[in-house]
Write a protein that holds these residues in place. Structure first.
Motif, short mmCIF file in Angstrom:
data_model
loop_
_atom_site.label_atom_id
_atom_site.label_comp_id
_atom_site.label_asym_id
_atom_site.label_seq_id
_atom_site.Cartn_x
_atom_site.Cartn_y
_atom_site.Cartn_z
N ILE A 217 0.87 -1.17 0.00
CA ILE A 217 0.00 0.00 0.00
C ILE A 217 0.90 1.23 0.00
O ILE A 217 1.80 1.33 0.84
CB ILE A 217 -0.91 0.03 1.24
CG1 ILE A 217 -1.62 -1.31 1.43
CG2 ILE A 217 -1.93 1.16 1.14
CD1 ILE A 217 -2.31 -1.44 2.76
N VAL A 218 0.66 2.16 -0.93
CA VAL A 218 1.58 3.27 -1.14
C VAL A 218 0.80 4.59 -1.22
O VAL A 218 -0.25 4.66 -1.87
CB VAL A 218 2.39 3.07 -2.44
CG1 VAL A 218 3.18 4.32 -2.78
CG2 VAL A 218 3.33 1.89 -2.29
N LEU A 219 1.34 5.62 -0.56
CA LEU A 219 0.82 6.98 -0.66
C LEU A 219 1.90 7.86 -1.30
O LEU A 219 3.06 7.82 -0.89
CB LEU A 219 0.45 7.54 0.72
CG LEU A 219 -0.02 8.99 0.76
CD1 LEU A 219 -1.41 9.12 0.14
CD2 LEU A 219 -0.04 9.51 2.20
N THR A 220 1.53 8.64 -2.32
CA THR A 220 2.49 9.53 -2.97
C THR A 220 1.97 10.96 -2.92
O THR A 220 0.80 11.21 -2.61
CB THR A 220 2.71 9.14 -4.45
OG1 THR A 220 1.63 9.65 -5.25
CG2 THR A 220 2.79 7.63 -4.62
N ASP A 221 2.86 11.92 -3.27
CA ASP A 221 2.40 13.29 -3.44
C ASP A 221 1.98 13.50 -4.88
O ASP A 221 1.94 12.55 -5.67
CB ASP A 221 3.47 14.30 -2.98
CG ASP A 221 4.73 14.25 -3.83
OD1 ASP A 221 5.72 14.88 -3.43
OD2 ASP A 221 4.73 13.59 -4.91
N GLN A 222 1.70 14.75 -5.27
CA GLN A 222 1.20 15.02 -6.62
C GLN A 222 2.26 14.79 -7.70
O GLN A 222 1.92 14.69 -8.89
CB GLN A 222 0.68 16.46 -6.72
CG GLN A 222 1.74 17.54 -6.65
CD GLN A 222 2.13 17.89 -5.21
OE1 GLN A 222 1.68 17.24 -4.27
NE2 GLN A 222 2.94 18.92 -5.06
N ASP A 223 3.53 14.68 -7.32
CA ASP A 223 4.60 14.43 -8.29
C ASP A 223 4.96 12.96 -8.41
O ASP A 223 5.91 12.60 -9.12
CB ASP A 223 5.85 15.24 -7.91
CG ASP A 223 5.59 16.74 -7.93
OD1 ASP A 223 4.87 17.19 -8.84
OD2 ASP A 223 6.10 17.44 -7.03
N ASP B 273 -3.27 11.55 -15.93
CA ASP B 273 -4.62 11.62 -16.49
C ASP B 273 -5.66 12.12 -15.50
O ASP B 273 -6.82 12.34 -15.87
CB ASP B 273 -5.05 10.24 -17.00
CG ASP B 273 -4.26 9.80 -18.22
OD1 ASP B 273 -4.25 8.58 -18.50
OD2 ASP B 273 -3.67 10.66 -18.89
N ASP B 274 -5.25 12.27 -14.22
CA ASP B 274 -6.18 12.69 -13.17
C ASP B 274 -7.42 11.80 -13.14
O ASP B 274 -8.57 12.26 -13.15
CB ASP B 274 -6.60 14.15 -13.35
CG ASP B 274 -7.32 14.70 -12.12
OD1 ASP B 274 -7.90 15.79 -12.21
OD2 ASP B 274 -7.32 14.02 -11.07
N MET B 275 -7.17 10.49 -13.06
CA MET B 275 -8.27 9.53 -13.00
C MET B 275 -7.76 8.21 -12.41
O MET B 275 -6.58 7.87 -12.53
CB MET B 275 -8.84 9.26 -14.40
CG MET B 275 -7.84 8.66 -15.39
SD MET B 275 -8.56 8.32 -17.02
CE MET B 275 -9.54 6.87 -16.62
N ASP C 279 -7.84 17.91 -3.15
CA ASP C 279 -8.26 18.70 -2.00
C ASP C 279 -9.66 19.26 -2.26
O ASP C 279 -10.30 18.91 -3.27
CB ASP C 279 -7.24 19.81 -1.72
CG ASP C 279 -7.12 20.81 -2.85
OD1 ASP C 279 -6.18 21.61 -2.82
OD2 ASP C 279 -7.97 20.80 -3.78
N SER C 280 -10.14 20.12 -1.39
CA SER C 280 -11.52 20.60 -1.49
C SER C 280 -11.77 21.43 -2.75
O SER C 280 -12.91 21.57 -3.19
CB SER C 280 -11.88 21.42 -0.25
OG SER C 280 -10.98 22.52 -0.12
N SER C 281 -10.72 21.98 -3.35
CA SER C 281 -10.88 22.77 -4.57
C SER C 281 -10.69 21.94 -5.84
O SER C 281 -10.75 22.48 -6.95
CB SER C 281 -9.86 23.93 -4.58
OG SER C 281 -8.54 23.43 -4.61
N GLY C 282 -10.46 20.63 -5.70
CA GLY C 282 -10.31 19.76 -6.85
C GLY C 282 -8.89 19.63 -7.35
O GLY C 282 -8.65 18.97 -8.36
N ARG C 283 -7.94 20.23 -6.66
CA ARG C 283 -6.54 20.17 -7.07
C ARG C 283 -5.94 18.83 -6.63
O ARG C 283 -6.15 18.39 -5.50
CB ARG C 283 -5.77 21.33 -6.44
CG ARG C 283 -4.29 21.39 -6.81
CD ARG C 283 -3.70 22.70 -6.30
NE ARG C 283 -3.93 22.84 -4.87
CZ ARG C 283 -3.07 22.46 -3.93
NH1 ARG C 283 -1.92 21.92 -4.28
NH2 ARG C 283 -3.35 22.63 -2.65
#
Length: 654
Positions: A87-93, A136-138, A164-168
């Motif tokens: 199980i892995v968690l990454t940041d946006q990069d 692809d943001d999916m 996040d709450s703004s969709g970013r």
């Protein structure tokens, strides 16, 4: 099972010719093109490690994301920790921030640097679930050869971006494992977990949308102040507690959360999570997963928000991922023997009952095959099927494995406690193999659970209701052991509500050829090249053996012959010779002995000749009644039927 045929040939066609083959998924094709344009080497694909300082800064930036995601990841890991999944968690990069995996998968992770601090975007390692989901943001599941780099073809990955709450996009959650263990539920679990993470982030980030978020969350949500007064809750919480809205408002929070460190949350301004928690709600015990977050205003803690999810829901999702299911059905049982067919018909009839079943038979006769088939033919087929080998458990861990334990009940126990196999099997079937190996002390505790349909964890103060069907199996004569005081009689009769006795392979020789062919087909499927076949002499040789190891020994013999055979026909010479200790001296040996014996020595008959004469006499005395003849011979009816077929004689022959 999800599959995309011919992906290997597509990958080769693209990497060698640059052509997108027909049938390639659009999102995979688009990713491959991006990777080629970026100059990614398809023969490499190792995560690029960032510096320790950069990783520290990224963790600091994503502190909130990590704190929210970690308990959810831990809840999943507690159940799948014995599987080959990470199980892995990454940041946006695509930089890995947190990983949870067992020791077995670590060597595979090391080959591709799938560890914290490694960058797993497309530009670094080609098409993969993390990098492609972020690009692809999916959500996406990438299977085996759909990965752009060949070194990842042994993997299956399911990932979804976190917003996040703004969709970013702020990160990504990923479940990765071996390609052969791919399961459709991994994708659903990731999407569901990300949804929960995003919902909890929204709660922490936007108080203004509290009511909307409350009513839309799948988890129960409760907000209290520092005086333990309820400020807000959602309808899902009332549903979990099985109370009306007004009844929830009247709850005593201190009593409800008596085992929860709320003061620590208020004092330290830090969240706390309980992967396995029991709440007492007006006398009812509610098993759930609880996460508590401090609620601040102008840097001052004014309360806490609690998310509550039913343990049964968490376990149901994770049980599917962990492979707690039955794969075999009655149609998969191979037999031409009349008695075994009768046992299958009987097992079908009793499958839809909730009665406890005891399956007796030698090792390798198919006891678990019957157990799985009973489960799949029952009303519990959609529930978990959990098998546990009682002989394989260390004596000091048997009780905790079966019944679970509460937090702090012994050295080495998990902080949140841990459910036992009975709890994990709730709503389904628990298969207790080699039940005869349990100690008398554990037998007494098992009897209590079977009688009361309740389980008390080690160190626990209350009993938990169970809805579990128990199927037990043994290769020992438990009734004889009861007579010798080596096994509890009350437990034996509690287990032996319905009894199935499975014959050893040596008593059903007609099953040897079809089983051998089944094992050969499996070898042919698992290996490249032309399919192999048996010659008739090889099958005849197999039927000369006693098969003390039953189907397992036969399977090993077929596999050995398959790999030793140079051609596509497995000949007699590849079979293991019959051992004299199994078959006894042959008629030919006795003939040679008689021919060389001194004159005057009485003629000696072979064992087969003697047996044949005795069978003829018994049939004559019983008027052809096989049951009566078997009684006269002191052998089983099924054994006599086999002898009749072996000698080629009819019931009426005398």
């Amino acid at each position: 099972m999800i599959s995309y045929p011919n992906t290997m040939s597509r990958w080769e066609a693209f990497t060698e010719c640059g052509r997108i083959p027909e049938g390639t998924r659009p999102e995979i094709a688009a990713s491959w093109l991006r990777c080629r344009a970026a100059g990614v080497n398809p023969l490499q694909g190792k995560g690029v490690q960032v510096s320790a300082e950069e990783l520290r800064l990224r963790l600091e930036e994503k502190r909130l994301l990590v704190s929210v995601a970690k308990p959810i990841m831990n809840s999943i890991y507690q159940v799948i920790k014995d599987t080959v999944y990470a199980i892995v968690l990454t940041d946006q990069d695509g930089v890995l921030l947190r990983t949870m995996l067992n020791k077995e998968i670590e060597p595979e992770c090391a080959k591709v640097n799938f560890f914290e601090g490694a960058r797993w975007d497309e530009a670094s390692v080609g098409t993969n679930a993390v990098g492609t989901a972020l690009t692809d943001d999916m959500p996406i599941q990438v299977l085996g050869d759909e990965h752009y780099c060949e070194s990842h073809h042994a993997w299956t990955c399911s990932a979804a971006p976190i917003h996040d709450s703004s969709g970013r996009v702020i990160g990504c959650l990923d479940l990765s494992g071996k390609a052969e263990d791919v399961h459709p539920h991994t994708f659903g679990i990731v999407v569901s977990a990300v949804s929960s993470i995003e919902e909890q982030l929204n709660v922490l980030e936007t108080n203004q949308l509290m009511n909307a978020v409350f009513q839309s969350m799948q988890d129960g949500l409760l907000v209290i102040d520092t005086e333990y007064q309820i400020r807000q809750f959602n309808e899902r919480l009332a549903s979990i507690f099985m109370l009306g809205m007004e009844e929830v408002r009247e709850l005593d929070i201190k009593e409800l959360l008596q085992d929860v460190d709320l003061e620590g949350v208020f004092r330290n301004k830090s969240r706390i999570g309980y992967a396995d928690c029991t709440l007492t709600v007006k006398g009812k015990k509610i098993e759930c997963m609880v996460n508590i977050f401090p609620y601040t205003l102008d840097e001052r803690v004014v309360g806490a928000s609690l998310t509550i999810r039913e343990a049964v829901q968490v376990r149901k999702e994770v049980n599917q991922l962990a492979g707690f299911k039955a794969n075999y059905r009655f149609e998969d049982i191979v037999t031409h023997h009349s008695y075994m067919k009768e046992q299958i018909d009987f097992a079908r009839k009793i499958a839809r009952t909730n009665c406890t079943v005891l399956i007796e038979g030698e090792s390798g006769t198919g006891k678990e095959l019957f157990a799985q088939s009973i489960h799949n033919a029952s009303t519990r087929a959609d529930g978990p099927f959990i098998a546990i080998n009682c002989a394989a458990l260390p004596k000091e861990l048997v009780e905790s494995e079966l019944f679970g334990y509460e937090k702090g009940s012994f050295t080495g126990a998990l902080r949140e406690g841990n459910p036992g196999k009975f709890e994990l099997a709730n709503g389904g079937t628990l298969f207790l193999d080699e039940i005869g190996e349990l100690s008398l002390e554990i037998q007494a505790k098992l009897l209590r659970v079977l009688d009361n349909h309740k389980v008390r964890r080690i160190g626990g103060k209350h009993e938990r209701m169970l809805d579990v069907r128990v199927i037990a199996a043994t290769n020992r004569d438990l009734l004889e052991e009861v007579g010798q005081k080596a096994y509890r009689g009350d437990l034996y009769y509690r287990l032996n509500v319905i009894n199935l006795k499975l014959l050893p392979l040596r008593e059903r020789p007609e099953d040897i050829p079809p089983l051998a062919r089944l094992f050969l087909r499996k070898c042919n499927r698992e290996n490249p090249g032309p399919a192999k076949r048996f010659d008739s002499a090889f099958l005849e040789k197999l039927q000369d053996r006693q098969w003390r190891g039953n189907a397992r020994e036969l399977q090993n013999t077929v596999q050995r012959a398959y790999y030793l055979s140079a051609g596509d026909c497995i000949a007699e010479k590849e079979a293991i010779p019959v051992r004299q200790t199994e078959s006894g001296p042959s008629d030919a040996h006795l003939t040679r002995f008689q021919a060389s014996a001194p004159a005057g020595l009485p003629a000696v008959k072979s064992m087969r000749q003697t047996e044949l004469e005795n069978i003829r006499r018994a049939l004559a005395a019983s008027g052809g009644n096989v049951v009566e003849a078997a009684r006269l011979l002191h052998i089983g009816k099924s054994t006599l039927y086999r002898r009749l077929a072996e000698y080629g004689i009819g019931r009426d022959e005398a």
